[in-house]
Design a protein around this motif. Structure first.
Motif, mmCIF file in Angstrom:
data_model
loop_
_atom_site.group_PDB
_atom_site.id
_atom_site.type_symbol
_atom_site.label_atom_id
_atom_site.label_comp_id
_atom_site.label_asym_id
_atom_site.label_seq_id
_atom_site.Cartn_x
_atom_site.Cartn_y
_atom_site.Cartn_z
ATOM 1 N N ASP A 433 7.584 -8.190 -15.284
ATOM 2 C CA ASP A 433 8.329 -9.312 -15.836
ATOM 3 C C ASP A 433 7.932 -9.575 -17.288
ATOM 4 O O ASP A 433 8.785 -9.865 -18.138
ATOM 5 C CB ASP A 433 8.071 -10.556 -14.976
ATOM 6 N N GLU A 434 6.640 -9.455 -17.575
ATOM 7 C CA GLU A 434 6.173 -9.683 -18.931
ATOM 8 C C GLU A 434 6.737 -8.643 -19.896
ATOM 9 O O GLU A 434 7.121 -8.967 -21.033
ATOM 10 C CB GLU A 434 4.645 -9.658 -18.956
ATOM 11 N N HIS A 437 10.402 -9.416 -20.480
ATOM 12 C CA HIS A 437 10.495 -10.640 -21.287
ATOM 13 C C HIS A 437 10.261 -10.334 -22.769
ATOM 14 O O HIS A 437 11.010 -10.807 -23.637
ATOM 15 C CB HIS A 437 9.477 -11.662 -20.782
ATOM 16 N N THR A 448 16.385 -3.283 -23.225
ATOM 17 C CA THR A 448 16.427 -4.391 -22.266
ATOM 18 C C THR A 448 17.365 -4.081 -21.119
ATOM 19 O O THR A 448 17.030 -4.291 -19.938
ATOM 20 C CB THR A 448 16.864 -5.687 -22.966
ATOM 21 N N VAL A 452 16.045 -3.674 -17.242
ATOM 22 C CA VAL A 452 16.537 -4.540 -16.167
ATOM 23 C C VAL A 452 17.200 -3.707 -15.079
ATOM 24 O O VAL A 452 16.965 -3.917 -13.873
ATOM 25 C CB VAL A 452 17.517 -5.586 -16.732
ATOM 26 N N THR A 537 14.901 -11.790 -17.664
ATOM 27 C CA THR A 537 13.927 -11.890 -16.571
ATOM 28 C C THR A 537 14.576 -12.417 -15.296
ATOM 29 O O THR A 537 14.216 -12.000 -14.191
ATOM 30 C CB THR A 537 12.760 -12.801 -16.985
ATOM 31 N N GLU A 538 15.534 -13.330 -15.452
ATOM 32 C CA GLU A 538 16.241 -13.839 -14.271
ATOM 33 C C GLU A 538 17.049 -12.732 -13.605
ATOM 34 O O GLU A 538 17.057 -12.618 -12.363
ATOM 35 C CB GLU A 538 17.160 -14.999 -14.660
ATOM 36 N N THR A 540 16.388 -9.575 -13.758
ATOM 37 C CA THR A 540 15.433 -8.635 -13.162
ATOM 38 C C THR A 540 15.012 -9.086 -11.770
ATOM 39 O O THR A 540 15.017 -8.301 -10.811
ATOM 40 C CB THR A 540 14.186 -8.510 -14.064
#
Length: 689
Positions: A433-434, A437, A448, A452, A537-538, A540
């Motif tokens: 997640d990091e 992000h 990105t 994802v 992130t959401e 993912t």
């Protein structure tokens, strides 16, 4: 006491030497020696951590090659200490597992020799304070991996990787251990050539390869002025790209599954394949310093552009390897694809973190995922070894229903699989997640999207493997758990992946605090200014959770069998074949590079070797020497004849003159002529002789 830190890499090397000497000893004795040597490395690494926590960075250095300024010793800063802990303790657990897993197998002495040599080389690589000593360890891991991957060099079919008989574009897609070991050696050595050029360039500019001098980044402006900085950066990091199996060098890692499963865990979890990531992590602070130096002379875009390309390379590698894992039929092969994919995430994390926050950001995001991946992937590989041992097959089609008879193995595999899939609260969730992000914060659109998408694919292929192996009706009889020496290491690692995730909000702060003590680390610095991408992130988390649960439901509850539908559709069948045959990249390599070298070899043999060299040595040279010898003999004969006639006539004239002088009838001029001629003739004779 400080000298005991040398055992961090000396301990495994000493064990290598002792196993070699005691080659006739029992399996148990050699195993104890090897495991103890690796344990000493782990304990020394722990001692280094304790020293670092007291505010002291242990650094022992001894002159090795004085003329080149090369030292050997240990250097415990934040990065090397954490990396040494992960590598040594995981290697110890894998060594314990090996004691039972390799019992009764052939080549036991050879196995432990290269196993311990591998660990010692990796620890030398990590703890060196200069690039040349690091490169010695780097090459040591490559040599040992060649031997370990090809451990079963007799090449029985059960040791192969790939489907026997399957071809892609006419190229075989199965690989024997001996072939796979050679592939690993060849692919990584290609990258190492560039790395050697990079290290040699730094030594030429700085007069040393000490990391403390490289960290000052005085080399960056000089290389920029010469117009070769971008080429230098790619050459220097080419070895890291190949070692960590980034596109287009990923193929060696895929077929490295021919070695024992313990070797697969050793190479894929925390050691050899992470060496490239470690090299990139080590240089992240140096790249930031180089950026500042270049910014001062009006060249601010070189380093950010390089890091953006590294990020794109990592994201692309992560994506393509995940697509291959979705359709693979071999348990260890799925995990191998997964390893290469997660290595792509690590490259992405180092690059994106450095761009977004500076060197500490790159270190934290890259190393955190390296650590979490080391734990859950070691658990997955070791559990996979137990499964393959139990069912006597490497194909998931021959597995199923193992949860009933291998409960602890199922628990360990599931815990590690959830961490790999990025499901909260497991460690893999936080670290992946990091990375995503930071990538989104940098505004890197394509990386990105790829990152994802890959997160969703990872959850899908992980759930598919777990469901196919452990759920459903049993397909094998007399299956049972392995002995504790095998079971305990991967069960512990599976539970640890959960515990790390639960403690991550606190643990992450401690890791960042240690990494602040890494050589060259500076404060926060944003290398680029971009508009961030929201919702990454959401998306993912949604894809990971949804993908894992849906696939697990379809395979476990609905007994989903997609293959008949795929085979019925020409489009889906073609897509499946494309992915199953690894995007045809292996076939392209063999069709172009290998076939090209074979054609070049054939041309060289026919026209250069036989046409030019053989003709020159076997025809031209002999004929030339014969002609020269004949000519020399003729010249010598003629010269001897001429010289003989002249000498005879001369002596006759001398004798006649002498007779005339004896009778007193010779005029005075003849006496003088005779004396002069005699002197000249004597000089000529002496010269000829």
């Amino acid at each position: 006491m400080t000298e005991a830190l040398l055992l961090a890499w000396l301990g495994p090397y000493i064990a290598t030497f002792m196993v070699l000497i005691l080659s006739k000893a029992s399996w148990k004795a050699k195993s104890i020696i090897a495991i103890t040597g690796i344990l000493s490395s782990a304990l020394a690494s722990t001692l280094g951590l304790l020293e670092l926590l007291t505010g002291h960075e242990p650094h022992l250095s001894y002159t090795w090659i004085k003329t080149l300024g090369v030292n050997v010793g240990v250097y415990f800063d934040g990065l090397s200490t954490l990396m040494a802990l992960v590598v040594s303790w995981l290697s110890f657990l894998i060594a314990v597992y090996s004691y039972e897993y390799m019992r009764g197998e052939g080549g036991e002495t050879r196995y432990w020799i290269f196993f311990t040599f591998f660990v010692g080389s990796m620890m030398l690589l990590i703890l060196s304070d200069n690039l040349l000593a690091m490169f010695v360890g780097w090459e040591g891991t490559g040599l040992a991996s060649y031997a370990l991957i090809g451990h079963w060099f007799t090449d029985e079919e059960e040791r192969w990787v790939g489907d026997p008989g399957r071809k892609a574009l006419g190229i075989p897609m199965w690989f024997e251990p001996s072939h796979s070991g050679l592939r690993a050696l060849t692919f990584t050595r290609i990258g190492d050539v560039g790395m050697i050029f990079g290290i040699a360039t730094l030594h030429t500019l700085l007069g040393t390869t000490l990391l403390s001098e490289v960290s000052k980044a005085t080399w960056a402006s000089r290389l920029f002025t010469a117009g070769v900085l971008p080429a230098f950066l790619w050459l220097l990091f080419l070895g890291a790209i190949a070692k960590s199996a980034q596109f287009p060098f990923h193929e060696w890692l895929v077929t490295a599954m021919t070695g024992p499963t313990s070797v697969s865990a050793l190479i894929h979890a925390a050691t050899m394949v992470k060496a490239g990531v470690y090299f990139l992590l080590r240089f992240a602070p140096f790249l930031v310093a180089a950026h500042l130096a270049l910014n001062a002379i009006g060249a601010p875009n070189i380093i950010p552009s390089f890091l953006e390309n590294i990020a794109l390379l990592g994201a692309f590698t992560a994506f393509i390897m995940a697509t291959m894992a979705i359709v693979s039929r071999e348990l260890k092969l799925v995990l191998a694809f997964s390893t290469a994919s997660q290595l792509g995430y690590m490259f992405l994390g180092v690059a994106a973190g450095t761009l977004a926050i500076g060197s500490l950001g790159g270190l934290a995001s890259g190393f955190s995922h390296l650590m979490s991946h080391a734990v859950f992937k070691a658990a997955l590989f070791l559990a996979a070894g137990a499964v393959i041992h139990a069912v006597h097959s490497r194909f998931i089609d021959d597995m199923g229903g193992l949860a009933a008879s291998m409960k602890f193995t199922t628990i360990a595999f599931l815990l590690a699989a959830l961490s790999l899939s990025g499901i909260p609260p497991f460690a893999g969730f936080w670290t992946k997640d990091e990375i995503i992000h930071l990538t989104a914060e940098d505004g890197l659109v394509i990386p990105t999207i790829l990152a994802v998408t890959t997160a969703g694919l990872t959850a899908i292929y992980t759930a598919r493997v777990f469901a196919r192996v452990f759920t459903g009706p049993p397909k094998s009889e007399h299956v049972h758990e392995p002995r504790p020496a095998m079971l305990v290491p991967y069960l512990f690692l599976g539970v640890l992946s959960l515990l790390l995730g639960l403690a991550w909000p606190i643990l992450n702060t401690g890791i960042e605090g240690l990494l602040e003590h890494t050589l060259g680390v500076q404060g926060q610095l944003r290398l680029t200014e971009h508009t961030g991408i929201s919702g990454a992130t959401e998306a993912t988390l949604t894809l990971a959770l949804g993908g894992f649960l849906v696939v697990l439901y379809l395979y476990s509850s609905k007994k989903w069998t997609p293959y008949p539908r795929i085979q019925a559709s020409k489009l889906l069948s073609s897509l499946h074949g494309f992915l199953y045959d690894r995007w045809y990249l292996n076939a392209v390599y063999y069709r172009t590079i290998v076939a090209g070298f074979q054609a070049l070899s054939s041309f060289t043999s026919k026209y250069i070797d036989r046409g030019v060299i053989d003709t020159f040595y076997h025809r031209v040279l002999p004929a030339s020497f014969i002609a020269l010898s004949t000519s020399t003999r003729l010249i010598e004969s003629a010269y001897d004849a001429i010289l003989h006639v002249k000498l005879v006539n001369g002596f006759k004239a001398l004798w006649s003159g002498f007779k005339q002088m004896q009778t007193g009838r010779a005029p005075h001029y003849l006496i003088y002529f005779w004396l002069g001629f005699s002197i000249i003739l004597l000089i000529i004779i002496l010269w000829v002789i």
